[in-house]
Design a protein around this motif. Structure first.
Motif, PDB file in Angstrom:
ATOM      1  N   PHE A  52       0.787  -1.219  -0.006  1.00  0.00           N
ATOM      2  CA  PHE A  52      -0.155  -0.141   0.000  1.00  0.00           C
ATOM      3  C   PHE A  52       0.855   1.110   0.065  1.00  0.00           C
ATOM      4  O   PHE A  52       1.792   1.519   0.886  1.00  0.00           O
ATOM      5  N   ASN A  53       0.780   2.036  -1.110  1.00  0.00           N
ATOM      6  CA  ASN A  53       1.631   3.133  -1.278  1.00  0.00           C
ATOM      7  C   ASN A  53       0.653   4.370  -1.445  1.00  0.00           C
ATOM      8  O   ASN A  53      -0.136   4.559  -2.045  1.00  0.00           O
ATOM      9  N   THR A 120       2.715  -5.780   3.703  1.00  0.00           N
ATOM     10  CA  THR A 120       2.299  -7.085   4.665  1.00  0.00           C
ATOM     11  C   THR A 120       2.571  -8.303   3.934  1.00  0.00           C
ATOM     12  O   THR A 120       2.530  -8.340   2.643  1.00  0.00           O
ATOM     13  N   ASN A 121       2.567  -9.475   4.801  1.00  0.00           N
ATOM     14  CA  ASN A 121       2.760 -10.673   4.266  1.00  0.00           C
ATOM     15  C   ASN A 121       1.844 -11.405   5.580  1.00  0.00           C
ATOM     16  O   ASN A 121       1.995 -11.298   6.440  1.00  0.00           O
ATOM     17  N   THR A 122       1.062 -12.363   4.891  1.00  0.00           N
ATOM     18  CA  THR A 122       0.398 -13.303   5.724  1.00  0.00           C
ATOM     19  C   THR A 122       0.386 -14.718   5.168  1.00  0.00           C
ATOM     20  O   THR A 122       0.011 -14.921   4.110  1.00  0.00           O
ATOM     21  N   SER A 144       2.335 -13.442  10.340  1.00  0.00           N
ATOM     22  CA  SER A 144       2.006 -12.448   9.544  1.00  0.00           C
ATOM     23  C   SER A 144       3.064 -11.335  10.015  1.00  0.00           C
ATOM     24  O   SER A 144       3.617 -11.307  11.072  1.00  0.00           O
ATOM     25  N   ASP A 145       3.461 -10.533   9.084  1.00  0.00           N
ATOM     26  CA  ASP A 145       4.330  -9.376   9.489  1.00  0.00           C
ATOM     27  C   ASP A 145       4.123  -8.033   8.580  1.00  0.00           C
ATOM     28  O   ASP A 145       3.255  -8.301   7.251  1.00  0.00           O
ATOM     29  N   TYR A 146       4.445  -6.983   8.975  1.00  0.00           N
ATOM     30  CA  TYR A 146       4.419  -5.836   7.932  1.00  0.00           C
ATOM     31  C   TYR A 146       5.582  -4.771   8.517  1.00  0.00           C
ATOM     32  O   TYR A 146       6.016  -4.771   9.611  1.00  0.00           O
ATOM     33  N   GLU A 147       5.882  -4.211   7.444  1.00  0.00           N
ATOM     34  CA  GLU A 147       6.707  -2.807   7.701  1.00  0.00           C
ATOM     35  C   GLU A 147       6.097  -1.343   6.944  1.00  0.00           C
ATOM     36  O   GLU A 147       5.537  -1.471   6.117  1.00  0.00           O
ATOM     37  N   ASP A 169       8.093  -2.130  12.275  1.00  0.00           N
ATOM     38  CA  ASP A 169       8.494  -3.466  11.736  1.00  0.00           C
ATOM     39  C   ASP A 169       7.795  -4.448  12.753  1.00  0.00           C
ATOM     40  O   ASP A 169       8.188  -4.316  13.773  1.00  0.00           O
ATOM     41  N   TYR A 170       6.926  -5.434  12.153  1.00  0.00           N
ATOM     42  CA  TYR A 170       6.181  -6.011  13.187  1.00  0.00           C
ATOM     43  C   TYR A 170       6.089  -7.387  12.636  1.00  0.00           C
ATOM     44  O   TYR A 170       5.928  -7.782  11.353  1.00  0.00           O
TER      45      TYR A 170
END
Length: 197
Positions: A52-53, A120-122, A144-147, A169-170
């Motif tokens: 998402f940008n 994001t990655n799930t 899951s992770d996101y930056e 960073d999660y």
């Protein structure tokens, strides 16, 4: 496989750099694979990616009154801060909400686009076994992770004074194990355990 895309042009004109803000470009793609290995075992694997940008902002100075321009924390009369704000707003901002802005961000001392980006990655894996007669043993594994990067102008003006950069960073993962009883006329039950980090 599923794909979602949303792209839009900006609707506020930045009179300094000529861009229409806030321009956005979002996409999400998801793939799901189901494997029926046997009558007593099946597996479902899912992966989803999102990006998402946002380029630019729609914020603008819309209240530039004399009191603010002449604000002096030490007493009456123009102060350096008030005079600076007055010069900034007078030089490029008409202080009216009119779908135009003059904001220019600063990064490392150089002009930069205000942006808000998230990736994001799930991941999910579900396994089902038929055990102990008609009981179902299920394993659910998730990750899951996101930056996120939030880069924006602090002074809301055309002047290259200050910018802010916020990053996140999660990561998380979870595991659930559960045993489900067969359907009964008298009672049903589920037992299990869940862990998340």
């Amino acid at each position: 496989v599923a794909l979602r895309y949303d792209g839009r042009d900006g609707w506020v004109e930045n009179v300094v750099n000529g861009d229409d803000e806030q321009e956005l470009s979002d996409y999400t793609v998801r793939g799901t694979l189901v494997w029926d290995a046997s009558e007593t075992f099946d597996a479902t694997l899912m992966y989803q990616r999102g990006d998402f940008n946002r380029d630019g902002r729609t914020s603008q100075l819309s209240t530039c009154g004399a009191a603010l321009r002449n604000f002096d924390p030490d007493g009456p009369g123009p102060a350096p801060a008030g005079a600076l704000f007055g010069a900034i707003s007078a030089a490029g901002e008409d202080c009216t909400a009119n779908l135009s802005t003059n904001v220019v961000n600063v990064r490392n001392g150089q002009p930069a686009v205000q942006q808000f980006d998230t990736e994001t990655n799930t991941f999910g894996l579900t396994l089902n076994w038929q055990v102990l007669g008609d009981h179902t043993l299920t394993s659910l594994t998730g990750y899951s992770d996101y930056e996120t990067l939030d880069d924006f102008d602090v002074d809301f003006s055309f002047a290259q004074i200050a910018g802010a950069e916020i990053t996140e960073d999660y990561q998380q993962w979870s595991q659930e194990i559960r045993l489900t009883s067969p359907v009964s006329d008298n009672y049903d039950y589920i037992v299990g355990a869940f862990f998340q980090s």
